[in-house]
Write a protein that holds these residues in place. Sequence first.
Motif, PDB file in Angstrom:
ATOM      1  N   THR A 105      -6.004  -1.071   8.625  1.00 26.66           N
ATOM      2  CA  THR A 105      -4.917  -1.421   8.682  1.00 26.66           C
ATOM      3  C   THR A 105      -3.833  -2.500   8.274  1.00 26.66           C
ATOM      4  N   GLU A 145       0.050   7.300   5.088  1.00 23.36           N
ATOM      5  CA  GLU A 145      -0.269   6.022   5.671  1.00 23.36           C
ATOM      6  C   GLU A 145       0.356   5.393   6.818  1.00 23.36           C
ATOM      7  N   GLN A 204       2.968   9.507   0.878  1.00 22.01           N
ATOM      8  CA  GLN A 204       2.560   8.628   0.600  1.00 22.01           C
ATOM      9  C   GLN A 204       2.194   7.903   2.176  1.00 22.01           C
ATOM     10  N   THR A 205       3.310   7.028   2.372  1.00 22.73           N
ATOM     11  CA  THR A 205       3.432   6.303   3.284  1.00 22.73           C
ATOM     12  C   THR A 205       2.971   6.766   4.465  1.00 22.73           C
ATOM     13  N   ASP A 226       1.185  -1.189   0.211  1.00 23.05           N
ATOM     14  CA  ASP A 226       0.011  -0.205   0.190  1.00 23.05           C
ATOM     15  C   ASP A 226       0.655   1.767  -0.215  1.00 23.05           C
ATOM     16  N   PHE A 227       2.484   1.165   0.009  1.00 16.64           N
ATOM     17  CA  PHE A 227       3.309   2.170   0.079  1.00 16.64           C
ATOM     18  C   PHE A 227       3.643   2.524  -1.762  1.00 16.64           C
TER      19      PHE A 227
END
Length: 524
Positions: free
Chosen positions: A501, A431, A427-428, A421-422
């Motif tokens: 998560t 997140e 955005q990482t 999801d990175f």
Amino acid sequence: MRNGLSKDLIARVLGGAPKYTLDELEAKFPARKLPEGAFVTRFAPSPTGYMHLGGLYGALIDCKLASQSGGVFMLRIEDTDTKREVKDAVDIIIESLEKFGLKYNNVPEYGPYYQSMRKDIYHSVAAYLLEKGMAYPCFLTSEEMEEIRQKQNAAGFATGIYGEYARDRDIGEEEIIKHLDNGEVPTIRLYSTGNPDNRIFCKDAVRGSISFPENNEDTVLIKSNDRLPTYHFAHLCDDHFMRTTHVVRGEEWLSSFPLHVQMFRMMGWVPPLYIHTSTIDKIDEESGKQRKLSKRKDPEANVAFFLEAGWPTEAVIEYLGNIAASGYEEAKMKGQVKSFWDYEMRPKKIPMSGSLFDMKKLEWWAKEHIATLSVSDLVKSVVDWAKEYGSDDNKKQVSDRDYLTSVLSIERDNPKRIRKDFITWQQTLKEVSYFWDFLFVPNKEYEFNKDVLSEFLSSFDEKDDKDSWWQKIVYTAEKLALKPGDVAMNLRVAMTGRTNTPDLYSLMQVLGGERVRERINMVL
Ligand code: GLU
């Protein structure tokens, strides 16, 4: 051909005697000693203060073709348009190439690599052409040329200086001297012998042989204001003496292709093999139609955008590489190659028309790329990005490198189940923002079961291993007649504010006992 000029007159026309003869230039820049089949390529940007994604695409093709063939990739700065010069523009180009991992090799023997420093070479070749009657000094003023243009427009003829409109094509020495005595500085024009009724065949590595009407324009070779060459003439001299084997350039140069081939033939030189690349396009959000990336409308037209937003540069390169060599993705998926640099690309297969650069597709390449990184490489990329481009919050997030490392280690130990999801470094950090108290946003909407939280809290021990921790969740669930999943969800939302998560046990371990208690108590 026309009559050639005498040596003295050539020196006056060019504002100085030429430094070299053609033979001396040939000797100064001998054929390169490279293995057979090695490509010599160059990226030749004009320093405009901006690096276009299409430029990076071309440079990647240049670099890849040279490296896979054991050849040489050069960077040549085309700074002959002094009016358009921008401060720091060259630094932007050099820095972009470096950040995207495109290494050039400017060996001193074939330099200098700034066109503004190669005047001696251009003037020496121009002197040769003037001597042979293949070029001439032209004293037309801009007003006179404007008049010619209007006449041509009115008559419906092609505009430009050619044939009968080329007033000075055949002027003799006496007249030239008169102009010079008058203090006029001429442009040097090609004495074109092309006839547009005939066709010239030009070879493009992708398109094959293309036929064009011959060029009859007396194109400017050397400008009068600064005595620097035009693109056409600089390209001829540079790509010959730098011993370029392949010219990768945008398709906007196709229209002057016949002129370039004409000039190479006139010199008796072998032209390089040309690869005209298509524009980089996108699907327009409003019209749904494919169109060229626009410097004005699309932030992603500027490669700085990718650096600032923290896109992994390798992913941008992988994706651009796949556009240039469409078989790459399949070879990678089959595990035949690891990166674009291991894939053998074929010049013939470079796409000829509108190549699409889709940001959604880039996301896929970015996720795939980040999933291959070790924790330490991931941390390094995120930290480097945050320090250079990140917000103050981002900088705070990376200030404790050990904590960041534990945060980013979650779901990275099993190679088969690495989180995907990175997408970007920015955005990482977003997140995983809930790991920092100053960024944690408690969830106000979620309807917590407070009994679950207080029951779990009463037995919670951060030293528990995963099994004991899970037992406690199961126990809490049984006691309250719920499912373990419900208990976990209450905890998840309390810890992170989110319903989705990565692994809950790991993230609670990273948060630590104190924070876990604090966040539960916050809800209670
Ligand atoms: N300076 C030219 C450009 O920026 C270079 C074209 C070429 O590669 O020959 O378009």
